[in-house]
Motif scaffolding. Structure first.
Motif, short mmCIF file in Angstrom:
data_model
loop_
_atom_site.label_atom_id
_atom_site.label_comp_id
_atom_site.label_asym_id
_atom_site.label_seq_id
_atom_site.Cartn_x
_atom_site.Cartn_y
_atom_site.Cartn_z
N THR A 75 0.86 -1.17 0.00
CA THR A 75 0.00 0.00 0.00
C THR A 75 0.90 1.23 0.00
OG1 THR A 75 -0.11 -0.02 2.42
CG2 THR A 75 -1.89 -1.14 1.22
N PRO A 76 0.41 2.38 -0.49
CA PRO A 76 1.25 3.58 -0.55
C PRO A 76 1.81 3.94 0.83
CG PRO A 76 -0.77 3.91 -1.78
CD PRO A 76 -0.94 2.62 -1.04
N PRO A 77 3.08 4.26 0.91
CA PRO A 77 3.72 4.55 2.20
C PRO A 77 3.24 5.87 2.81
CG PRO A 77 5.25 5.01 0.41
CD PRO A 77 4.05 4.36 -0.21
N LYS A 78 3.07 5.85 4.11
CA LYS A 78 2.68 7.06 4.84
C LYS A 78 3.81 7.58 5.72
CE LYS A 78 -2.23 5.81 5.00
NZ LYS A 78 -3.40 5.55 5.89
N THR A 79 4.74 6.69 6.08
CA THR A 79 5.84 7.08 6.96
C THR A 79 7.17 6.83 6.27
OG1 THR A 79 6.05 4.90 7.99
CG2 THR A 79 4.45 6.43 8.97
N TRP A 80 8.24 7.37 6.85
CA TRP A 80 9.56 7.14 6.30
C TRP A 80 9.95 5.67 6.33
CZ3 TRP A 80 13.23 11.57 8.40
CH2 TRP A 80 12.78 12.80 7.88
N ASP A 81 9.59 4.99 7.40
CA ASP A 81 9.90 3.56 7.49
C ASP A 81 9.20 2.79 6.38
OD1 ASP A 81 11.55 3.90 9.66
OD2 ASP A 81 10.05 3.31 11.15
N TRP A 96 11.79 19.89 6.54
CA TRP A 96 10.86 20.59 7.42
C TRP A 96 9.96 19.64 8.20
CZ3 TRP A 96 9.66 24.56 3.07
CH2 TRP A 96 10.52 25.66 3.19
N THR A 97 9.52 18.56 7.57
CA THR A 97 8.65 17.61 8.27
C THR A 97 9.38 16.94 9.42
OG1 THR A 97 7.42 17.23 6.22
CG2 THR A 97 7.15 15.60 7.97
N ALA A 98 10.70 16.85 9.32
CA ALA A 98 11.50 16.29 10.42
C ALA A 98 11.63 17.28 11.57
CB ALA A 98 12.88 15.91 9.91
N GLY A 99 11.21 18.53 11.35
CA GLY A 99 11.30 19.54 12.39
C GLY A 99 12.52 20.44 12.27
N ALA A 100 13.23 20.36 11.14
CA ALA A 100 14.44 21.16 10.95
C ALA A 100 14.09 22.60 10.57
CB ALA A 100 15.32 20.53 9.88
N SER A 101 15.06 23.48 10.77
CA SER A 101 14.91 24.90 10.45
C SER A 101 16.05 25.34 9.54
CB SER A 101 14.93 25.74 11.73
OG SER A 101 15.09 27.12 11.43
N LEU A 102 15.74 26.22 8.61
CA LEU A 102 16.77 26.75 7.72
C LEU A 102 17.76 27.65 8.45
CD1 LEU A 102 14.60 27.61 4.57
CD2 LEU A 102 16.23 25.74 4.81
N LYS A 103 17.43 28.00 9.68
CA LYS A 103 18.36 28.79 10.49
C LYS A 103 19.43 27.92 11.15
CE LYS A 103 15.06 32.47 11.60
NZ LYS A 103 14.36 33.20 12.67
N ALA A 104 19.20 26.62 11.14
CA ALA A 104 20.16 25.68 11.75
C ALA A 104 20.26 24.45 10.86
CB ALA A 104 19.74 25.30 13.16
N LEU A 105 21.02 24.56 9.78
CA LEU A 105 21.10 23.48 8.79
C LEU A 105 21.70 22.20 9.34
CD1 LEU A 105 22.23 25.48 5.61
CD2 LEU A 105 19.92 24.83 6.29
N VAL A 141 19.90 16.46 10.03
CA VAL A 141 20.75 15.29 9.79
C VAL A 141 19.89 14.05 9.56
CG1 VAL A 141 22.46 13.74 10.82
CG2 VAL A 141 22.70 16.23 11.08
N LYS A 142 18.81 13.93 10.33
CA LYS A 142 17.90 12.78 10.18
C LYS A 142 17.30 12.75 8.77
CE LYS A 142 13.73 10.73 12.27
NZ LYS A 142 12.70 10.89 13.33
N ALA A 143 16.90 13.91 8.27
CA ALA A 143 16.28 13.96 6.94
C ALA A 143 17.29 13.63 5.85
CB ALA A 143 15.69 15.36 6.70
N PRO A 171 0.22 12.10 -0.18
CA PRO A 171 1.09 13.09 0.46
C PRO A 171 2.49 12.55 0.73
CG PRO A 171 -1.08 13.11 1.48
CD PRO A 171 -1.04 11.90 0.58
N ILE A 172 3.44 13.46 0.87
CA ILE A 172 4.82 13.08 1.20
C ILE A 172 4.84 12.31 2.51
CG2 ILE A 172 7.08 14.00 1.87
CD1 ILE A 172 6.64 14.38 -1.05
N PRO A 173 5.51 11.15 2.57
CA PRO A 173 5.60 10.40 3.82
C PRO A 173 6.26 11.22 4.93
CG PRO A 173 6.21 9.01 1.97
CD PRO A 173 6.10 10.41 1.44
N VAL A 174 5.91 10.90 6.16
CA VAL A 174 6.36 11.66 7.33
C VAL A 174 7.17 10.76 8.26
CG1 VAL A 174 4.46 13.29 7.21
CG2 VAL A 174 4.16 11.17 8.48
N PRO A 175 7.98 11.35 9.16
CA PRO A 175 8.82 10.53 10.05
C PRO A 175 8.02 9.61 10.96
CG PRO A 175 9.56 12.81 10.04
CD PRO A 175 8.25 12.78 9.31
N ASP A 176 6.87 10.08 11.45
CA ASP A 176 6.02 9.24 12.30
C ASP A 176 4.57 9.56 12.01
OD1 ASP A 176 4.91 11.22 14.48
OD2 ASP A 176 7.06 11.66 14.33
#
Length: 418
Positions: A173-179, A215-224, A230-232, A291-296
């Motif tokens: 089935t189409p993936p919903k999460t990164w795993d 962004w979905t991982a919670g990262a910010s462009l102010k702190a690359l 790194v997770k993404a 939609p784009i899969p998400v980390p959780d």
């Protein structure tokens, strides 16, 4: 990115997310070489000037028709001008410095803040343009220094396309999460076929494609170099490293990715709604869009907004009022829906977007993502192009250069600060 065609058709970015960093760097150098063109001054208020970069896109035929309809309702005529994408912003910046901007300009949304900073644009907020009924995320894409200077009648973004036949045969089935994405990509990789394809080219187009995961991982462009960033990037590096994605993603544009999916060389791909006409023309291809899969499972996808915003150049009160009236018309539910259907976009008007998702189910995933989408300049304003290029360089270093995601992003953060 972006159509972006990054963008995306980034803005035609995602999108032609053209590359913003290259444009920003080249803008000053090219100004002297570009002609001033015809600005808004010197013409009667019954004829307004308009400029865009749709010279090689389907909208080149659709845009004038829709724009002329709104112009007629406002009692004016429109004089159109198309400029090649690479010359577009340098030309506008030169016109802004000379205060000869066209009455109306349709610009890639990440370029808005750079142009608004010149002081050459009319504040649509002060001109009385209401944004009621529009997605807040889309309104934010047209803001600078607390004022609205640009508004998009429609936007685009990114979603996950999948080959229905391959998924059925694999019992997936189409993936919903990164795993689930990782597992499906691994299972679907066979012979010359890769499980998933995306664009990791070293420009804004690559950044545009990476930002949904970033962004979905919670990262910010102010702190690359944050743990979330790194997770993404680790996700992408692992997909390439295990062979679930081709090493060639570092050279593939979004158009190349679509070609790979069309040819059956990729079971899934990250891409935008502008690809739908080409995909639907392939009668033997059965595909779906999610939609784009998400980390959780609790997360919501945060995709970058691609597409263009309408701006009004300073001239005189009469001309500015007529130009604002045209923009108001373009933002109406009926016109927004018409524009988006022609352009392959999602309407900025929320009611029109809901109507489109019902009538065209292939766009439902894109519509679902708009509410949590993010303007690329929200965090950084005019600094975005520089940081976007640093991020693109980090992606290249990690996927093609053998650098660890953490080291690549640490270098990107240092570059962004300089």
């Amino acid at each position: 990115m972006s159509r972006s065609l990054p963008f995306p058709r980034l803005s035609r970015t995602a999108a032609r997310p053209g590359t913003l960093a290259a444009l920003a760097a080249a803008g000053v150098l090219v100004l002297a070489a570009c002609g001033t063109g015809s600005g808004s001054s010197g013409s009667g208020s019954d004829t307004l000037t308009e400029i865009d970069y749709y010279d090689a896109a389907p909208q080149n035929t659709q845009l004038p028709r829709i724009l002329d309809e709104c112009a007629a309702k406002s009692g004016v005529h429109i004089k159109h001008q198309q400029v090649p994408r690479a010359q577009f912003m340098p030309k506008l910046l030169q016109q802004a410095s000379a205060r000869t901007l066209p009455d109306l300009a349709l610009i890639d949304n990440p370029d808005l803040q750079q142009l608004a900073a010149t002081g050459g644009l009319v504040s649509l907020s002060k001109a009385g343009l209401t944004t009621e009924g529009l997605y807040p995320s889309i309104v934010a894409a047209g803001q600078y220094d607390g004022q609205t200077y640009g508004i998009a009648p429609g936007v685009n973004g990114l979603a996950l396309y999948y080959n229905k036949d391959l998924f059925t045969r694999a019992g997936l089935t189409p993936p919903k999460t990164w795993d689930e994405l990782t597992a499906a990509a691994k299972k679907l990789t066979k012979g010359s076929r890769y499980g998933v394809a995306f664009s990791a080219v070293g420009t804004e187009e690559g950044s545009f494609q990476f930002e949904p995961f970033f962004w979905t991982a919670g990262a910010s462009l102010k702190a690359l170099d944050s743990p979330q960033a790194v997770k993404a990037l680790t996700l992408w590096k692992d997909l390439v490293g295990t062979g679930s994605a081709s090493k060639s993603v570092v050279t593939w544009t979004q158009a190349d990715v679509n070609d790979q999916f069309l040819a059956g060389n990729a079971a899934m791909m990250v891409n935008g709604p502008w690809q739908l006409p080409t995909l639907n023309a392939a009668k033997d291809l059965h595909f779906g869009v999610v939609p784009i899969p998400v980390p959780d499972p609790s997360a919501k996808p945060v995709v970058p907004l691609g597409g263009e915003v309408w701006t009004v150049g300073h001239s005189n009160a009469a001309r500015e009022a007529k130009a604002v009236s045209v923009v108001k018309c373009l933002l109406g539910q009926e016109e927004s829906l018409k524009w988006s259907k022609d352009a392959g976009y999602i309407p900025s008007n929320q009611q029109a977007a809901a109507q489109l998702a019902t009538s065209q189910p292939q766009l439902a995933a894109f519509v679902a993502e708009v509410g949590t989408a993010r303007a690329r300049t929200t965090e950084l304003g005019t600094d975005y192009p520089k940081v976007s290029q640093a991020l693109a360089d980090a992606i290249q270093a990690a996927l093609a250069g053998g650098t660890s995601p953490q080291s690549a992003l640490a270098q990107a953060q240092r570059s962004a600060r300089n």
